[in-house]
Scaffold this active site. Structure first.
Site, PDB file in Angstrom:
ATOM      1  N   TYR A 150       6.338 -52.781 -20.098  1.00 39.56           N
ATOM      2  CA  TYR A 150       6.254 -51.795 -19.157  1.00 39.56           C
ATOM      3  C   TYR A 150       4.822 -51.685 -18.582  1.00 39.56           C
ATOM      4  CZ  TYR A 150       6.752 -47.365 -16.588  1.00 39.56           C
ATOM      5  OH  TYR A 150       6.913 -46.324 -15.562  1.00 39.56           O
ATOM      6  N   LYS A 154       2.568 -52.323 -15.141  1.00 41.32           N
ATOM      7  CA  LYS A 154       1.971 -51.156 -14.341  1.00 41.32           C
ATOM      8  C   LYS A 154       0.565 -51.527 -14.151  1.00 41.32           C
ATOM      9  CE  LYS A 154       5.682 -48.534 -13.158  1.00 41.32           C
ATOM     10  NZ  LYS A 154       6.100 -48.190 -11.792  1.00 41.32           N
TER      11      LYS A 154
END
Ligand code: NAP
Length: 249
Positions: A150, A154
């Site tokens: 994740y 990002k």
């Protein structure tokens, strides 16, 4: 005078949580808002809470052809875009040793690839002087347990934003990132934090976040309003953390 009077804003993931708060705040300041999400029922419910000038579009941001259909529909209804918010996102938190190719791919397809092509396709429909906002996460720069994939998905969009801020300077299109810390949205339940676990979770967040509480969607919406409007007319390429100071701790 409303801050976004006459502006058209497209918000992916505008049917829930942070994106819905952006949509409500932008509409309250006079923008005509387009929200995108996969669930028709959630889009319909969200539209009712945003206002009569809002438009819903059902689609999966990971499907790149969807962006062409979305942009054609926005053009037909509103002409051009002033504010594009790439906000739709998904998180699967697990140790790197447990990550499957499928779990890796869905996060990069939604959080990263969809943002790159969503923005680059939208540019052909944006007015000069517009504002692009990407919702990242403090995980993009702060190491947290089980966040590797994740976080990578990002961190990449934060790099896109810095590059785009310079690439788009001649069109005066500003590109900025909003990085939330933990925020009280439906994503928490999707991460497995049950209703019964919420009091303990909230307490642990209050201890971990210097300003002493979990974030609320409107905390992000007020920052997005700043980046979307002329209040931030000389601001481009920043990563604004809206996290109650959590990234410092
Ligand atoms: P949320 O309430 O779960 O909202 C996620 C939104 O993204 C929903 O509207 C969802 O709509 C949409 N979405 C997800 N996958 C999609 C896809 N493939 N195609 C189209 N739409 C998709 O969560 P949230 O907290 O508001 O999250 C918004 C953003 O903030 C995300 O990028 C997330 O990573 C980021 N963020 C959240 C937190 C937090 O603690 N809440 C912290 C840091 C960063 P459908 O399900 O209808 O598709």
């Amino acid at each position: 005078m409303q801050k976004l009077s006459g502006k058209v804003a497209v918000i992916t993931g505008g049917n829930s949580g942070i994106g819905l708060a952006y949509a409500q705040a932008f509409a309250a300041e006079g923008a005509r808002v387009v929200i995108v999400g996969r669930r028709q029922d959630a889009v319909d419910t969200a539209l009712a809470s945003i206002g009569p000038d809002a438009m819903g579009f059902v689609g999966d941001v990971a499907d790149l052809a969807m962006h062409d259909r979305l942009l054609a529909a926005v053009k037909a209804r509103f002409g051009a875009i002033d504010i594009y918010v790439a906000n739709a996102g998904t998180a699967i938190l697990e140790p790197s040793s447990a990550v499957t190719v499928a779990n890796y791919d869905v996060q990069f397809a939604t959080n990263t690839r969809a943002v790159f092509f969503g923005v680059t396709k939208a540019l052909g429909f944006m007015r000069d002087g517009g504002s692009i906002i990407l919702t990242s996460s403090i995980a993009g720069s702060k190491v947290m347990d089980n966040h590797a994939v994740y976080a990578g998905s990002k961190a990449a969009i934060e790099a896109f934003a810095r590059n785009w801020a310079l690439e788009l300077k001649d069109r005066r299109i500003r590109v900025n990132v909003l990085s939330p810390g933990p925020v009280d949205t439906p994503i928490l339940a999707k991460l497995g934090i049950t209703e019964s676990a919420r009091p303990d979770f909230d307490k642990s967040m209050a201890a971990a976040i210097p300003l002493g509480r979990l974030g609320q969607p409107n905390d992000l919406a007020q920052a997005a309003l700043f980046l979307a409007s002329d209040d931030s007319v000389f601001v481009t390429g920043v990563n604004l953390k809206v996290d109650g100071g959590m990234a410092l701790a």
